[in-house]
Write a protein that holds these residues in place. Structure first.
Motif, PDB file in Angstrom:
ATOM      1  N   THR A 184       0.535  16.478   3.433  1.00  0.00           N
ATOM      2  CA  THR A 184      -0.340  17.527   2.920  1.00  0.00           C
ATOM      3  C   THR A 184      -1.658  17.482   3.693  1.00  0.00           C
ATOM      4  O   THR A 184      -2.242  16.416   3.878  1.00  0.00           O
ATOM      5  N   ILE A 185      -2.094  18.662   4.130  1.00  0.00           N
ATOM      6  CA  ILE A 185      -3.280  18.752   4.973  1.00  0.00           C
ATOM      7  C   ILE A 185      -4.381  19.506   4.239  1.00  0.00           C
ATOM      8  O   ILE A 185      -4.154  20.593   3.708  1.00  0.00           O
ATOM      9  N   SER A 186      -5.552  18.915   4.196  1.00  0.00           N
ATOM     10  CA  SER A 186      -6.728  19.599   3.663  1.00  0.00           C
ATOM     11  C   SER A 186      -7.811  19.574   4.736  1.00  0.00           C
ATOM     12  O   SER A 186      -7.704  18.850   5.732  1.00  0.00           O
ATOM     13  N   SER A 187      -8.839  20.343   4.548  1.00  0.00           N
ATOM     14  CA  SER A 187      -9.860  20.517   5.592  1.00  0.00           C
ATOM     15  C   SER A 187     -10.413  19.207   6.148  1.00  0.00           C
ATOM     16  O   SER A 187     -10.514  19.055   7.373  1.00  0.00           O
ATOM     17  N   PRO A 188     -10.796  18.230   5.323  1.00  0.00           N
ATOM     18  CA  PRO A 188     -11.435  17.021   5.870  1.00  0.00           C
ATOM     19  C   PRO A 188     -10.525  16.194   6.787  1.00  0.00           C
ATOM     20  O   PRO A 188     -11.023  15.452   7.632  1.00  0.00           O
ATOM     21  N   ASP A 189      -9.183  16.294   6.605  1.00  0.00           N
ATOM     22  CA  ASP A 189      -8.323  15.415   7.394  1.00  0.00           C
ATOM     23  C   ASP A 189      -7.589  16.113   8.536  1.00  0.00           C
ATOM     24  O   ASP A 189      -6.695  15.535   9.147  1.00  0.00           O
ATOM     25  N   ILE A 190      -7.974  17.340   8.861  1.00  0.00           N
ATOM     26  CA  ILE A 190      -7.378  18.045  10.000  1.00  0.00           C
ATOM     27  C   ILE A 190      -7.493  17.233  11.300  1.00  0.00           C
ATOM     28  O   ILE A 190      -6.529  17.176  12.068  1.00  0.00           O
ATOM     29  N   PRO A 191      -8.615  16.571  11.566  1.00  0.00           N
ATOM     30  CA  PRO A 191      -8.708  15.806  12.824  1.00  0.00           C
ATOM     31  C   PRO A 191      -7.701  14.670  12.950  1.00  0.00           C
ATOM     32  O   PRO A 191      -7.488  14.143  14.043  1.00  0.00           O
ATOM     33  N   TYR A 192      -7.074  14.286  11.824  1.00  0.00           N
ATOM     34  CA  TYR A 192      -6.181  13.130  11.844  1.00  0.00           C
ATOM     35  C   TYR A 192      -4.698  13.505  11.892  1.00  0.00           C
ATOM     36  O   TYR A 192      -3.841  12.633  11.787  1.00  0.00           O
ATOM     37  N   ILE A 193      -4.400  14.790  12.044  1.00  0.00           N
ATOM     38  CA  ILE A 193      -3.002  15.234  11.945  1.00  0.00           C
ATOM     39  C   ILE A 193      -2.130  14.593  13.016  1.00  0.00           C
ATOM     40  O   ILE A 193      -1.075  14.005  12.713  1.00  0.00           O
ATOM     41  N   LYS A 194      -2.516  14.706  14.274  1.00  0.00           N
ATOM     42  CA  LYS A 194      -1.679  14.219  15.375  1.00  0.00           C
ATOM     43  C   LYS A 194      -1.384  12.732  15.232  1.00  0.00           C
ATOM     44  O   LYS A 194      -0.221  12.311  15.262  1.00  0.00           O
ATOM     45  N   GLU A 195      -2.437  11.936  15.077  1.00  0.00           N
ATOM     46  CA  GLU A 195      -2.215  10.495  14.994  1.00  0.00           C
ATOM     47  C   GLU A 195      -1.439  10.114  13.739  1.00  0.00           C
ATOM     48  O   GLU A 195      -0.689   9.125  13.739  1.00  0.00           O
ATOM     49  N   SER A 196      -1.572  10.920  12.691  1.00  0.00           N
ATOM     50  CA  SER A 196      -0.845  10.622  11.456  1.00  0.00           C
ATOM     51  C   SER A 196       0.646  10.867  11.621  1.00  0.00           C
ATOM     52  O   SER A 196       1.472  10.071  11.158  1.00  0.00           O
ATOM     53  N   VAL A 197       1.009  11.964  12.263  1.00  0.00           N
ATOM     54  CA  VAL A 197       2.425  12.238  12.500  1.00  0.00           C
ATOM     55  C   VAL A 197       3.031  11.164  13.394  1.00  0.00           C
ATOM     56  O   VAL A 197       4.123  10.642  13.121  1.00  0.00           O
ATOM     57  N   LEU A 198       2.329  10.797  14.447  1.00  0.00           N
ATOM     58  CA  LEU A 198       2.820   9.738  15.333  1.00  0.00           C
ATOM     59  C   LEU A 198       2.924   8.408  14.585  1.00  0.00           C
ATOM     60  O   LEU A 198       3.859   7.628  14.802  1.00  0.00           O
ATOM     61  N   HIS A 199       1.993   8.155  13.686  1.00  0.00           N
ATOM     62  CA  HIS A 199       2.025   6.924  12.897  1.00  0.00           C
ATOM     63  C   HIS A 199       3.256   6.890  11.998  1.00  0.00           C
ATOM     64  O   HIS A 199       3.928   5.852  11.890  1.00  0.00           O
ATOM     65  N   LEU A 200       3.568   8.012  11.370  1.00  0.00           N
ATOM     66  CA  LEU A 200       4.740   8.075  10.499  1.00  0.00           C
ATOM     67  C   LEU A 200       6.017   7.863  11.293  1.00  0.00           C
ATOM     68  O   LEU A 200       6.944   7.179  10.836  1.00  0.00           O
ATOM     69  N   TYR A 201       6.091   8.414  12.497  1.00  0.00           N
ATOM     70  CA  TYR A 201       7.241   8.151  13.371  1.00  0.00           C
ATOM     71  C   TYR A 201       7.343   6.654  13.654  1.00  0.00           C
ATOM     72  O   TYR A 201       8.439   6.092  13.664  1.00  0.00           O
ATOM     73  N   SER A 202       6.203   6.008  13.880  1.00  0.00           N
ATOM     74  CA  SER A 202       6.212   4.588  14.208  1.00  0.00           C
ATOM     75  C   SER A 202       6.681   3.731  13.034  1.00  0.00           C
ATOM     76  O   SER A 202       7.183   2.615  13.227  1.00  0.00           O
ATOM     77  N   LEU A 203       6.521   4.256  11.826  1.00  0.00           N
ATOM     78  CA  LEU A 203       7.015   3.547  10.626  1.00  0.00           C
ATOM     79  C   LEU A 203       8.524   3.707  10.460  1.00  0.00           C
ATOM     80  O   LEU A 203       9.135   3.046   9.625  1.00  0.00           O
ATOM     81  N   GLY A 204       9.115   4.622  11.253  1.00  0.00           N
ATOM     82  CA  GLY A 204      10.552   4.860  11.169  1.00  0.00           C
ATOM     83  C   GLY A 204      10.927   6.107  10.418  1.00  0.00           C
ATOM     84  O   GLY A 204      12.109   6.366  10.186  1.00  0.00           O
ATOM     85  N   ILE A 205       9.941   6.894  10.001  1.00  0.00           N
ATOM     86  CA  ILE A 205      10.222   8.151   9.312  1.00  0.00           C
ATOM     87  C   ILE A 205      10.509   9.210  10.360  1.00  0.00           C
ATOM     88  O   ILE A 205       9.621   9.624  11.106  1.00  0.00           O
ATOM     89  N   GLU A 206      11.750   9.654  10.429  1.00  0.00           N
ATOM     90  CA  GLU A 206      12.195  10.496  11.531  1.00  0.00           C
ATOM     91  C   GLU A 206      11.889  11.968  11.325  1.00  0.00           C
ATOM     92  O   GLU A 206      11.895  12.745  12.278  1.00  0.00           O
ATOM     93  N   GLU A 207      11.670  12.360  10.083  1.00  0.00           N
ATOM     94  CA  GLU A 207      11.423  13.776   9.810  1.00  0.00           C
ATOM     95  C   GLU A 207      10.128  13.915   9.009  1.00  0.00           C
ATOM     96  O   GLU A 207      10.013  13.394   7.913  1.00  0.00           O
ATOM     97  N   VAL A 208       9.167  14.601   9.586  1.00  0.00           N
ATOM     98  CA  VAL A 208       7.856  14.777   8.954  1.00  0.00           C
ATOM     99  C   VAL A 208       7.574  16.254   8.830  1.00  0.00           C
ATOM    100  O   VAL A 208       7.664  16.986   9.819  1.00  0.00           O
TER     101      VAL A 208
END
Length: 208
Positions: A184-208
């Motif tokens: 879930t994305i809200s205004s304050p955390d827009i700058p963190y979207i890219k690194e967050s998706v990559l982080h979730l992939y690194s945890l092994g979550i294949e579908e985000v």
């Protein structure tokens, strides 16, 4: 259907989805949550659940319930806070579908979306194993610790929940390989979207 297949889009478009709001309670007070007025008092009773189930199963041949399969969906609040109630509801569903020789018997799934905090709890794990092959669980994790903790904070404090959720991700993915999560994305955390998706992939979550 084994547990891995249950992690995919199951019976997409041909399953009736029936949702139980079992509680309005939750450990968290996420800043973007749609549920206002969270409390410990408003919870579904077993009697109410049974009445709903009886009505649905007794109208098997009505057009609205004539689908090939069914997804019994449990939400809150945080549904796993009511795991003992949910266990009784699911036992009743299974017993009644069997007793009635209902066409949904053996073509059903129990579905849960959870904040993941008490996923490791013994009662939750016992329930998951008990219903293996007919259950799917989605854990909500928003990305990196910084992004997650911007919004997903504990009720009554500003403490973030990331560490308590991420510790349960390996167990969850072991039980539900290929499981997905929603960010879930809200205004304050827009700058963190890219690194967050990559982080979730690194945890092994294949579908985000």
């Amino acid at each position: 259907m084994d547990i891995k297949e249950a992690g995919k889009v199951w019976k997409d478009g041909i399953a009736k989805e029936i949702t139980f709001i079992v509680t309005k309670d939750c450990q968290l007070a996420c800043k973007y949550c749609y549920l206002v007025g969270k409390n410990t008092k408003e919870r579904m009773s077993l009697e109410t659940a049974k009445k709903a189930i009886d009505y649905i199963l007794s109208h098997e041949h009505d057009e609205v319930f004539a689908t090939e399969s069914v997804v019994w969906d449990f939400i809150g609040g945080e549904p796993f806070l009511e795991i003992e109630l949910i266990d009784k509801i699911c036992d009743y569903i299974k017993c009644e579908m069997f007793r009635l020789n209902h066409h949904w018997f053996n073509s059903y799934r129990f579905n849960f979306t959870t904040n993941g905090i008490n996923y490791h709890d013994q009662k939750v794990q016992k329930f998951i194993q008990k219903n293996k092959g007919h259950i799917h669980v989605t854990i909500t994790i928003d990305g990196t610790e910084v992004k997650h903790d911007l919004n997903r904070i504990y009720k009554g404090s500003q403490k973030g929940s990331y560490k308590d959720v991420v510790r349960n991700i390996p167990l969850w993915l072991k039980q539900f390989p290929g499981a997905s999560t929603k960010v879930t994305i809200s205004s304050p955390d827009i700058p963190y979207i890219k690194e967050s998706v990559l982080h979730l992939y690194s945890l092994g979550i294949e579908e985000v």
